[in-house]
Design an enzyme around this catalytic site. Structure first.
Site, mmCIF file in Angstrom:
data_model
loop_
_atom_site.group_PDB
_atom_site.id
_atom_site.type_symbol
_atom_site.label_atom_id
_atom_site.label_comp_id
_atom_site.label_asym_id
_atom_site.label_seq_id
_atom_site.Cartn_x
_atom_site.Cartn_y
_atom_site.Cartn_z
ATOM 1 N N GLU A 113 -9.183 -11.057 -7.783
ATOM 2 C CA GLU A 113 -8.303 -9.890 -7.626
ATOM 3 C C GLU A 113 -7.144 -9.923 -8.629
ATOM 4 O O GLU A 113 -6.733 -8.879 -9.148
ATOM 5 C CB GLU A 113 -7.794 -9.825 -6.181
ATOM 6 C CG GLU A 113 -8.933 -9.487 -5.213
ATOM 7 C CD GLU A 113 -8.555 -9.541 -3.739
ATOM 8 O OE1 GLU A 113 -7.397 -9.880 -3.399
ATOM 9 O OE2 GLU A 113 -9.443 -9.233 -2.916
ATOM 10 N N THR A 138 -5.784 -7.045 10.442
ATOM 11 C CA THR A 138 -5.942 -5.686 9.899
ATOM 12 C C THR A 138 -5.299 -4.604 10.771
ATOM 13 O O THR A 138 -4.618 -3.717 10.261
ATOM 14 C CB THR A 138 -7.450 -5.379 9.732
ATOM 15 O OG1 THR A 138 -8.067 -6.480 9.063
ATOM 16 C CG2 THR A 138 -7.652 -4.108 8.921
ATOM 17 N N HIS A 168 -1.959 -5.490 1.359
ATOM 18 C CA HIS A 168 -3.208 -6.211 1.101
ATOM 19 C C HIS A 168 -2.868 -7.638 0.697
ATOM 20 O O HIS A 168 -1.899 -7.871 -0.017
ATOM 21 C CB HIS A 168 -3.982 -5.554 -0.048
ATOM 22 C CG HIS A 168 -5.091 -6.439 -0.569
ATOM 23 N ND1 HIS A 168 -6.315 -6.513 0.036
ATOM 24 C CD2 HIS A 168 -5.123 -7.341 -1.586
ATOM 25 C CE1 HIS A 168 -7.057 -7.415 -0.599
ATOM 26 N NE2 HIS A 168 -6.358 -7.927 -1.591
ATOM 27 N N LYS A 199 0.836 -1.207 0.000
ATOM 28 C CA LYS A 199 0.000 0.000 0.000
ATOM 29 C C LYS A 199 0.871 1.257 0.000
ATOM 30 O O LYS A 199 2.092 1.175 0.199
ATOM 31 C CB LYS A 199 -0.922 -0.055 1.219
ATOM 32 C CG LYS A 199 -1.924 -1.233 1.159
ATOM 33 C CD LYS A 199 -2.884 -1.201 2.345
ATOM 34 C CE LYS A 199 -3.925 -2.301 2.244
ATOM 35 N NZ LYS A 199 -4.917 -2.215 3.346
ATOM 36 N N ARG A 219 2.391 -6.472 9.606
ATOM 37 C CA ARG A 219 1.637 -5.401 10.268
ATOM 38 C C ARG A 219 2.050 -5.251 11.732
ATOM 39 O O ARG A 219 2.115 -4.134 12.250
ATOM 40 C CB ARG A 219 0.140 -5.683 10.126
ATOM 41 C CG ARG A 219 -0.362 -5.436 8.695
ATOM 42 C CD ARG A 219 -1.720 -6.064 8.445
ATOM 43 N NE ARG A 219 -2.358 -5.591 7.218
ATOM 44 C CZ ARG A 219 -3.498 -6.104 6.748
ATOM 45 N NH1 ARG A 219 -4.105 -7.096 7.393
ATOM 46 N NH2 ARG A 219 -4.031 -5.634 5.635
ATOM 47 N N PHE A 239 -15.578 5.194 7.034
ATOM 48 C CA PHE A 239 -14.181 5.471 6.674
ATOM 49 C C PHE A 239 -13.861 5.163 5.213
ATOM 50 O O PHE A 239 -12.723 5.308 4.785
ATOM 51 C CB PHE A 239 -13.238 4.702 7.605
ATOM 52 C CG PHE A 239 -13.529 3.228 7.697
ATOM 53 C CD1 PHE A 239 -14.291 2.712 8.748
ATOM 54 C CD2 PHE A 239 -13.052 2.346 6.736
ATOM 55 C CE1 PHE A 239 -14.566 1.345 8.834
ATOM 56 C CE2 PHE A 239 -13.315 0.980 6.810
ATOM 57 C CZ PHE A 239 -14.075 0.481 7.863
ATOM 58 N N ARG A 281 -1.789 -14.403 4.686
ATOM 59 C CA ARG A 281 -2.593 -13.684 5.688
ATOM 60 C C ARG A 281 -1.913 -13.767 7.061
ATOM 61 O O ARG A 281 -1.933 -12.821 7.840
ATOM 62 C CB ARG A 281 -4.016 -14.251 5.754
ATOM 63 C CG ARG A 281 -4.849 -14.056 4.489
ATOM 64 C CD ARG A 281 -5.334 -12.647 4.270
ATOM 65 N NE ARG A 281 -6.259 -12.192 5.282
ATOM 66 C CZ ARG A 281 -6.961 -11.049 5.197
ATOM 67 N NH1 ARG A 281 -6.833 -10.258 4.131
ATOM 68 N NH2 ARG A 281 -7.761 -10.678 6.163
ATOM 69 N N TYR A 313 -12.703 -2.561 -2.883
ATOM 70 C CA TYR A 313 -13.165 -2.412 -1.504
ATOM 71 C C TYR A 313 -14.683 -2.299 -1.418
ATOM 72 O O TYR A 313 -15.213 -1.679 -0.488
ATOM 73 C CB TYR A 313 -12.469 -1.217 -0.849
ATOM 74 C CG TYR A 313 -11.008 -1.490 -0.505
ATOM 75 C CD1 TYR A 313 -10.645 -2.625 0.229
ATOM 76 C CD2 TYR A 313 -9.995 -0.607 -0.890
ATOM 77 C CE1 TYR A 313 -9.319 -2.881 0.541
ATOM 78 C CE2 TYR A 313 -8.658 -0.856 -0.573
ATOM 79 C CZ TYR A 313 -8.333 -1.997 0.146
ATOM 80 O OH TYR A 313 -7.021 -2.254 0.473
ATOM 81 N N ASN A 357 -1.968 0.095 6.902
ATOM 82 C CA ASN A 357 -1.411 -1.169 7.398
ATOM 83 C C ASN A 357 -0.565 -1.904 6.353
ATOM 84 O O ASN A 357 -0.418 -3.116 6.393
ATOM 85 C CB ASN A 357 -2.536 -2.049 7.947
ATOM 86 C CG ASN A 357 -3.623 -2.273 6.915
ATOM 87 O OD1 ASN A 357 -3.459 -1.921 5.744
ATOM 88 N ND2 ASN A 357 -4.721 -2.861 7.327
HETATM 89 O O1 CDP Z 1 -6.924 -5.736 4.700
HETATM 90 P P1 CDP Z 1 -7.772 -6.705 5.489
HETATM 91 O O2 CDP Z 1 -8.305 -7.833 4.633
HETATM 92 O O3 CDP Z 1 -7.063 -7.175 6.722
HETATM 93 O O4 CDP Z 1 -9.046 -5.888 6.045
HETATM 94 P P2 CDP Z 1 -10.446 -5.507 5.349
HETATM 95 O O5 CDP Z 1 -11.485 -5.638 6.408
HETATM 96 O O6 CDP Z 1 -10.651 -6.227 4.058
HETATM 97 O O7 CDP Z 1 -10.290 -3.947 5.068
HETATM 98 C C1 CDP Z 1 -9.586 -3.482 3.948
HETATM 99 C C2 CDP Z 1 -8.776 -2.273 4.335
HETATM 100 O O8 CDP Z 1 -9.633 -1.203 4.723
HETATM 101 C C3 CDP Z 1 -7.871 -2.473 5.554
HETATM 102 O O9 CDP Z 1 -6.690 -3.169 5.266
HETATM 103 C C4 CDP Z 1 -7.613 -1.038 5.963
HETATM 104 O O10 CDP Z 1 -6.652 -0.421 5.128
HETATM 105 C C5 CDP Z 1 -8.976 -0.407 5.691
HETATM 106 N N1 CDP Z 1 -9.781 -0.377 6.939
HETATM 107 C C6 CDP Z 1 -9.822 0.801 7.694
HETATM 108 O O11 CDP Z 1 -9.226 1.802 7.282
HETATM 109 N N2 CDP Z 1 -10.529 0.847 8.877
HETATM 110 C C7 CDP Z 1 -11.193 -0.242 9.326
HETATM 111 N N3 CDP Z 1 -11.900 -0.184 10.458
HETATM 112 C C8 CDP Z 1 -11.165 -1.441 8.554
HETATM 113 C C9 CDP Z 1 -10.440 -1.483 7.382
HETATM 114 MG MG MG Z 2 -9.653 -7.767 3.040
#
Ligand code: CDP
Ligand code: MG
Length: 132
Positions: free
Chosen positions: A126, A91, A115, A9, A102, A57, A85, A49, A112
């Protein structure tokens, strides 16, 4: 062979952590079979997303993901989706264990660094989205 979509990212680019992230993937023995630097636009991010589109957010995520280049990668290996993962950590960087990407480098749940696809099925979607 199983594949996943990994993407560094904008904060990884800004902080000069791309090399360290790639090294962790290679140290694990996974193969990077395709890779490119991209500047993402709003359309592809809204698709990528879509599961977060109704969150307050959401505009911040889109803004953040467009703030600097990302590196998209196709990574191959047995069990690579789940293993990546684990290597990434959860996350929220504050929840992520030390030793994960992370956990070692992020301290919040938005910026973070990385992805990674969350299922084999999403990985293929993807990879198609970002590599055609
Ligand atoms: O990236 P990951 O699969 O762990 O999490 P996700 O739930 O698919 O969310 C995608 C991305 O959205 C996260 O990696 C964060 O960059 C962002 N996000 C955020 O800014 N605030 C949150 N509460 C949850 C996700
Ligand atoms: Mg995700």
């Amino acid at each position: 062979m199983e594949r996943t979509y990994i993407m560094t990212k904008p904060d990884a680019y800004d902080r000069g952590l791309i090399g360290q992230i790639i090294t962790r993937i290679e140290n694990k023995g996974f193969k990077i079979v395709d890779m490119k630097m991209m500047n993402l636009d709003e359309d592809i991010l809204k698709e990528h997303y879509a599961h977060l589109a109704d969150k307050p957010f959401f505009p911040e995520i889109v803004e953040y993901m467009m703030s600097a280049p990302v590196i998209g990668m196709v990574v191959e290996g047995s069990g690579v989706v789940d293993s990546m993962r684990k290597i990434m950590g959860p996350t929220d960087g504050l929840e992520a264990n030390p030793g994960t990407i992370r956990g070692d480098f992020a301290n919040n749940k938005s910026q973070n660094l990385i992805h990674g696809s969350d299922s084999i099925e999403n990985a293929e979607i993807e990879i198609k989205r970002f590599f055609g």
